[in-house]
Every structure is written in C-alpha cells, then in structure tokens.
Scaffold this motif. Structure first.
Motif, PDB file in Angstrom:
ATOM      1  N   LEU A 157     -11.548  52.053   6.655  1.00  0.00           N
ATOM      2  CA  LEU A 157     -10.778  51.933   8.086  1.00  0.00           C
ATOM      3  C   LEU A 157     -10.434  53.416   8.770  1.00  0.00           C
ATOM      4  O   LEU A 157     -10.462  53.477   9.744  1.00  0.00           O
ATOM      5  N   ASP A 158     -10.100  54.361   7.595  1.00  0.00           N
ATOM      6  CA  ASP A 158      -9.700  55.926   8.151  1.00  0.00           C
ATOM      7  C   ASP A 158     -11.111  56.497   8.510  1.00  0.00           C
ATOM      8  O   ASP A 158     -10.941  57.658   8.957  1.00  0.00           O
ATOM      9  N   SER A 159     -12.233  56.056   8.223  1.00  0.00           N
ATOM     10  CA  SER A 159     -13.624  56.968   8.087  1.00  0.00           C
ATOM     11  C   SER A 159     -13.911  57.215   9.335  1.00  0.00           C
ATOM     12  O   SER A 159     -14.471  58.307  10.009  1.00  0.00           O
ATOM     13  N   SER A 177      -1.149  49.589  12.158  1.00  0.00           N
ATOM     14  CA  SER A 177       0.153  50.278  12.580  1.00  0.00           C
ATOM     15  C   SER A 177       0.060  51.962  12.242  1.00  0.00           C
ATOM     16  O   SER A 177       1.056  52.600  12.452  1.00  0.00           O
ATOM     17  N   GLY A 178      -1.002  52.121  11.194  1.00  0.00           N
ATOM     18  CA  GLY A 178      -1.004  53.474  10.766  1.00  0.00           C
ATOM     19  C   GLY A 178      -2.613  53.855  10.396  1.00  0.00           C
ATOM     20  O   GLY A 178      -3.459  53.199  11.147  1.00  0.00           O
ATOM     21  N   GLY A 179      -2.564  54.866   9.585  1.00  0.00           N
ATOM     22  CA  GLY A 179      -3.979  55.304   9.459  1.00  0.00           C
ATOM     23  C   GLY A 179      -4.393  56.164  10.532  1.00  0.00           C
ATOM     24  O   GLY A 179      -3.984  56.368  11.539  1.00  0.00           O
ATOM     25  N   LYS A 180      -5.746  56.802  10.244  1.00  0.00           N
ATOM     26  CA  LYS A 180      -6.295  57.930  11.246  1.00  0.00           C
ATOM     27  C   LYS A 180      -6.513  57.366  12.592  1.00  0.00           C
ATOM     28  O   LYS A 180      -6.427  58.044  13.762  1.00  0.00           O
ATOM     29  N   HIS A 181      -7.088  56.199  12.398  1.00  0.00           N
ATOM     30  CA  HIS A 181      -7.606  55.659  13.879  1.00  0.00           C
ATOM     31  C   HIS A 181      -6.989  54.359  14.552  1.00  0.00           C
ATOM     32  O   HIS A 181      -7.129  53.888  15.412  1.00  0.00           O
ATOM     33  N   GLY A 182      -5.910  53.987  13.613  1.00  0.00           N
ATOM     34  CA  GLY A 182      -5.119  52.891  13.860  1.00  0.00           C
ATOM     35  C   GLY A 182      -6.210  51.453  13.814  1.00  0.00           C
ATOM     36  O   GLY A 182      -5.928  50.559  14.524  1.00  0.00           O
ATOM     37  N   ASN A 183      -6.934  51.543  12.921  1.00  0.00           N
ATOM     38  CA  ASN A 183      -7.958  50.357  12.899  1.00  0.00           C
ATOM     39  C   ASN A 183      -7.293  49.060  12.015  1.00  0.00           C
ATOM     40  O   ASN A 183      -6.542  49.317  11.218  1.00  0.00           O
ATOM     41  N   GLY A 209     -19.014  54.173  15.180  1.00  0.00           N
ATOM     42  CA  GLY A 209     -18.009  53.296  14.863  1.00  0.00           C
ATOM     43  C   GLY A 209     -18.297  51.973  13.867  1.00  0.00           C
ATOM     44  O   GLY A 209     -19.740  51.920  13.665  1.00  0.00           O
ATOM     45  N   LYS A 210     -17.391  51.168  13.410  1.00  0.00           N
ATOM     46  CA  LYS A 210     -17.720  49.943  12.897  1.00  0.00           C
ATOM     47  C   LYS A 210     -16.844  48.874  13.299  1.00  0.00           C
ATOM     48  O   LYS A 210     -15.759  48.983  13.912  1.00  0.00           O
TER      49      LYS A 210
END
Length: 577
Positions: free
Chosen positions: A86-88, A150-156, A108-109
C-alpha cells in the motif's frame, strides 16, 4: 519424526516431514558430516539436549514439508507485506482510466481484496457481533475512510472488497458437474503419477480446496493425485476472476492489480504461491507477453494477521464502524458485480459443514437427479469421518456413495485405502492386480486437513487470544462452537438485510429455470461463468481448472535445500507468520 517434536499447535499444517532437521539444530557442533545427517531420537537423548520447539523459521530451513522456494514465498506473505504494498506506490486513478482508455504511462496499483466467510465468523465470535457486521468492519478497515486509507504514505485503501462465497457457489456447481461427468465415463485414461495429464479425475474424486491436504498429497502420496478434483479453490477462482476481468475491463496489465486474500488458514499462503495459479496458465499467448508470471493472489493473510494489520496502522479494529461502506465505486462489469452481491448467496446449513459444503452440494445434486431416493449417513470412528449413501426404494444397490474425512489422522487412513494393491512377486503368489481406488467404492470424498473444518484453521482467532471474564471462560472446543454458530447464521439478524443492502449493481433476475439445487440456481451460475469466459476471450477450462504434480524432497541430497540461506532470509523478514 522424532518423538520429542510436537505439531499440536500446527493443526492446519499437515505434518512435519519424516526428515525434519530441527533436532540437528539443538546438537553441539560436530564434524560436518554429522551436522547434516539425520539425527535419531536416541542420539538426542544421549546429548541431553533441550526439547525442540518448531517455529516457521525452522520449517523454512527444510524442504521435508515445504520446499525452499515455497518457504521464501510464504514468508513474504504477512500483514507487513500488505502495508508495504500500500505504501510503495499510489493507487491507479480510475477517472484517468475512464478518460484515457487504460493505464498506459500511469504508474501505480489497483488494490483489491477477497474475504472468506470463516474469517468473518471468527471476528464475529471475537467481538460479539453478527457475521454480517463483522464483514462490514472488515470492509471499513480495508476500504473505508477510517481504515487503512486514513494513514500511510499515499493514503491507499482497497478499491473493491469481494466475498469468496460467490466463487464458492461457482465451484460447487462445477464440482457437481465434474462428479456427474466421472460417473458417466465407463473407462478413463491412465495418467502418470503427477496427475497433470488428465482432465477428469478418477473415482473416488477427492476435494482439492484444502491446500494443506494438496501439499501433503503431492509430497508424500503421489498415487492419489489422479483422484484430485481439477477445480480451483474459491480463493484461486476469485483471484483469477479479478485479474482477468479487471485487466480486460480497465485495460491495465495483470501485474498492476494487487490482490490480497483473507483466509482462515496459513496453508492458503502455499496455495497462492503455486506456479499453476499464475497468469501464464490463462493469458492469451502474445509476442509482447511478459516473461515473469503474475500470481492470481498476491498475498494471503489470516484473521489474526488482519487484527495485526489494523494494530500496526494504529487502528482499533473493534472501534471501526459496524455499517456498510457509504459509497463504493461500481465494479466495471455489471454482470459480475451482481454475482458478487452478498445478498445473493445463502448461508451454509450445519449439514454442509464449515468448509464450503462441497460434499453436501454434490449429495443434494444427486438427490435432485433422483427424486425418489433417500440419503443416510453413518459416523465413522470419530466425528470427522462420516459416510453417506443415497439409495432408491426400487433397488437395493446404492445410487451414490460418498464420505467426509477431516483431520490428518483420518486422512492417513484414507490414503492407505487408496493405495493400489501390488502383484505378489513371489513364485505362485496370488497377489491382486493394481486397482485404482484400492477397493474404496466411494464416488466422492471431501478431504480437509483441519479437524472440524475450516473454521478451525490455524490462522483463526483462538480462545487464548481473547480476553474473557472469568465467568465466561470457555474451552477451545466451546469457542469453536461459537465460531461455527456465527458461520451458520450468516446474514440472519435484526433487520440487517435492509440496512446492509449495499449491492454493487442490479440484482440478478429471479430463478425461473426450476433448477435450484441446495438453494443455488445452476443455470444462473453457468451463465455467469460463460459470461466470464466470453467477455475475457479465455477458454473456461483454463480459468477454472488447475493441475498437480509429484514433488520430491531434496532433504539429505547433495545440492539440496540451502538451509542456512533460507533461515537467514526468514530471520530478516520476521519468520513470516
């Protein structure tokens, strides 16, 4: 296996190999030839070593049960891998796809997920909610604004979360057809030991949805491979459908779709790592086809790992909203979308068991074909062995015989009965000719590695994981009964059907063909499968079937498993499970 080793805590992993190397690691350093030799129980006692404990990291060092390649692939499947994916990189912008007719040039994915009903039942028992509400909580974690997004580098988050019950019903219909086809064939070709050259399995047909059982059969009893059902499991079918339909409808590559499956047992990680369950087995051949295979299921996590996923992100799972997602992007294929609607899939009855109900559906299909027949069951030596017989009042000969074998001890008895009888090599010996099935007169056998079925999977939440008040303390058996109750009560509660009517597309038409078997419309499911094949341009057999192969262990062989290298890899990633 040495008597000091115990696999009691690995009830969904079939068995440590006979050549388990774990005792070697407890011995003092000796000559090189002694280190790699198999150590007997007597040697261990003479050295007064401490009792060995088996962990996944230990198993990754050995190919007696799991090969080195499988070990590394399995160890990479964890909640940490989900967060890394999710953050990659960012998610694919679906509005960009719509305006530009594909994702060429866009990085992207697309993140998608599938959830099994056994996991929902485990969470329902843990948090005291219905199976339906537990499913909504999972949806909120994976795709809601208060969940992973709600979190993570990209909000995925995950764009689509689907129920594996849909493809379970497809596998039930296909399984009944497979059994009917095998019964109609008077003669069958003799396949090789790997069982890969046949399209219709030999009787008795053995269910193939349990990967622990499949792993065990491939590595220790290749004589049963020709009997295995050729159908993919619901997890594998769901992965193939998502990768084929989404890549075709959205004009993106299969490797741009990242699919996580949430399952009750660790062995599903092994299944996802199988070479046979990749796009090279179904994608149309093309000069521009990528050389690297793309897995239909990229990662598998269990119910316990789902809780760890939420905790790692700082999300309290029990605090998630217990309601459907307020909005969800429509699935790009409206016909498939309607099929995924949870409202269209009935709950299991206790007679079907907690492992998908393959045997139950096949029995109901036979009763449907023979309206004047009756079904009787006989319990075996324990509750996990049951034999079934369908008889007609007009004939004393049974129309159909089947059985259920759950748990490793019972499976051992099953494979012994299936072993072909060999001719005697002694002069004048009266040995019988080899006979497929070893004298068993069953047409179908449902086989599962876990005693009690899939709600008892090793990845499920155990009673020791739950904080209970002293007055409500219970045993693991009582806890499993609670999980089973949640599993059987799917979608049954206080007005949840109205509140949770969050279908992704129009409902399928009412059944008018009069072909309901076990509450499933055969014609409707077949229509969905034909639509899947025609819309993707892929032959249906390539989409729904798989193959098996004999696997030989390299333990003790020159140039075998690189034990130290694999242990090092496992340690770096925390052992995987």
């Amino acid at each position: 296996m040495s008597a000091i080793l115990s696999a009691d805590d690995l009830n969904d992993f079939i068995s440590p190999g006979v050549a388990c190397i774990k005792p070697v690691e407890t011995l003092p350093k000796q000559a090189p030839e002694e280190i790699n030799a198999l150590t007997t129980e007597d040697k261990i006692h003479r050295e007064n070593s401490l009792p060995a404990q088996i962990s996944l990291t230990d198993c990754l060092a050995c190919s007696g049960c799991v090969t080195s390649a499988e070990a590394v692939l399995v160890s990479l499947q964890s909640h940490s891998e989900v967060l890394y994916a999710l953050d990659s990189q960012p998610s694919i912008d679906l509005s960009y796809l719509a305006n530009n007719h594909g994702a060429q040039g866009q990085d992207g994915k697309l993140f998608v997920a599938s959830v099994s009903p056994q996991v929902r039942a485990s969470l329902a028992a843990t948090y005291g909610v219905s199976e339906t509400r537990a499913g909504w909580m999972i949806d909120q974690l994976l795709g809601g604004p208060e969940g992973l997004a709600s979190g993570g580098k990209h909000g995925n988050g995950f764009t689509w979360i689907v129920d594996t019950n849909a493809m379970r019903e497809a596998s039930l219909v296909l399984g009944a057809e497979e059994v009917a086809e095998s019964m109609s064939q008077d003669t069958q070709s003799t396949p090789s030991d790997d069982g890969a050259s046949i399209t219709t399995p030999k009787k008795p047909i053995l269910s193939s949805a349990c990967p622990g059982w499949i792993c065990y059969a491939e590595k220790t009893h290749p004589h049963v491979l020709p009997h295995l059902s050729r159908l993919k499991s619901p997890q594998a079918l769901t992965g193939t459908l998502l990768k084929t339909v989404l890549s075709q409808r959205l004009n993106i590559r299969p490797d741009q779709i990242w699919h996580v499956s949430i399952m009750p047992c660790f062995d599903k990680k092994l299944e996802a790592s199988r070479e046979e369950l990749t796009d090279i087995y179904w994608r149309p051949s093309s000069p521009n086809s990528p050389t690297q295979a793309v897995r239909d299921v990229d990662c598998v996590i269990t119910a316990r790992e789902l809780i760890m996923l939420a905790d790692t992100r700082g999300i309290g799972f029990p605090n998630l909203p217990r309601r459907p997602l307020s909005s969800q992007i429509p699935f790009p294929d409206s016909t498939i979308s309607a099929f995924f609607s949870p409202k269209k899939h009935r709950s299991q009855v206790p007679e079907a068991g907690t492992s998908g109900g393959y045997l139950h559906h096949i029995l109901q299909a036979q009763l449907f074909l023979h309206p004047d027949s009756t079904l009787t069951s006989t319990r075996g030596r324990n509750a996990d062995v049951v034999e079934y017989k369908i008889t007609s009042s007009t004939s004393p000969t049974p129309i159909f015989k089947a059985a259920r074998y759950y748990g490793f001890r019972n499976i051992q008895n099953l494979v012994r009965k299936l072993k072909p009888v060999k001719k005697s090599r002694l002069p004048g010996g009266r040995g019988q000719a080899s006979k497929a099935g070893g004298g068993m007169d069953f047409t179908y056998v449902e086989v599962m590695a876990c005693p009690g079925g899939c709600t008892n999977g090793g990845g499920q939440i155990k009673v020791d994981d739950v904080t209970l008040k002293p007055e409500t303390a219970m045993s693991q058996k009582e806890w499993l009964n609670r999980v089973d109750e949640a599993y059987y009560s799917m979608s049954e509660s206080e007005g949840e059907d109205e509140e949770g009517d969050s279908k992704m597309a129009d409902d399928p038409p009412d059944n008018e063909a009069g072909d309901l078997v076990n509450g499933i419309s055969q014609s409707y499911v077949k229509g969905i499968l034909n639509h899947w094949a025609s819309s993707t341009g892929i032959d249906l057999q390539k989409l729904v079937t798989t193959s098996y192969r004999k696997v030989e262990s390299d333990v003790g062989k020159v140039g075998g498993a690189e034990n130290e290298r694999v242990v090092e890899l496992a340690g770096k990633i925390g052992g995987g499970w």
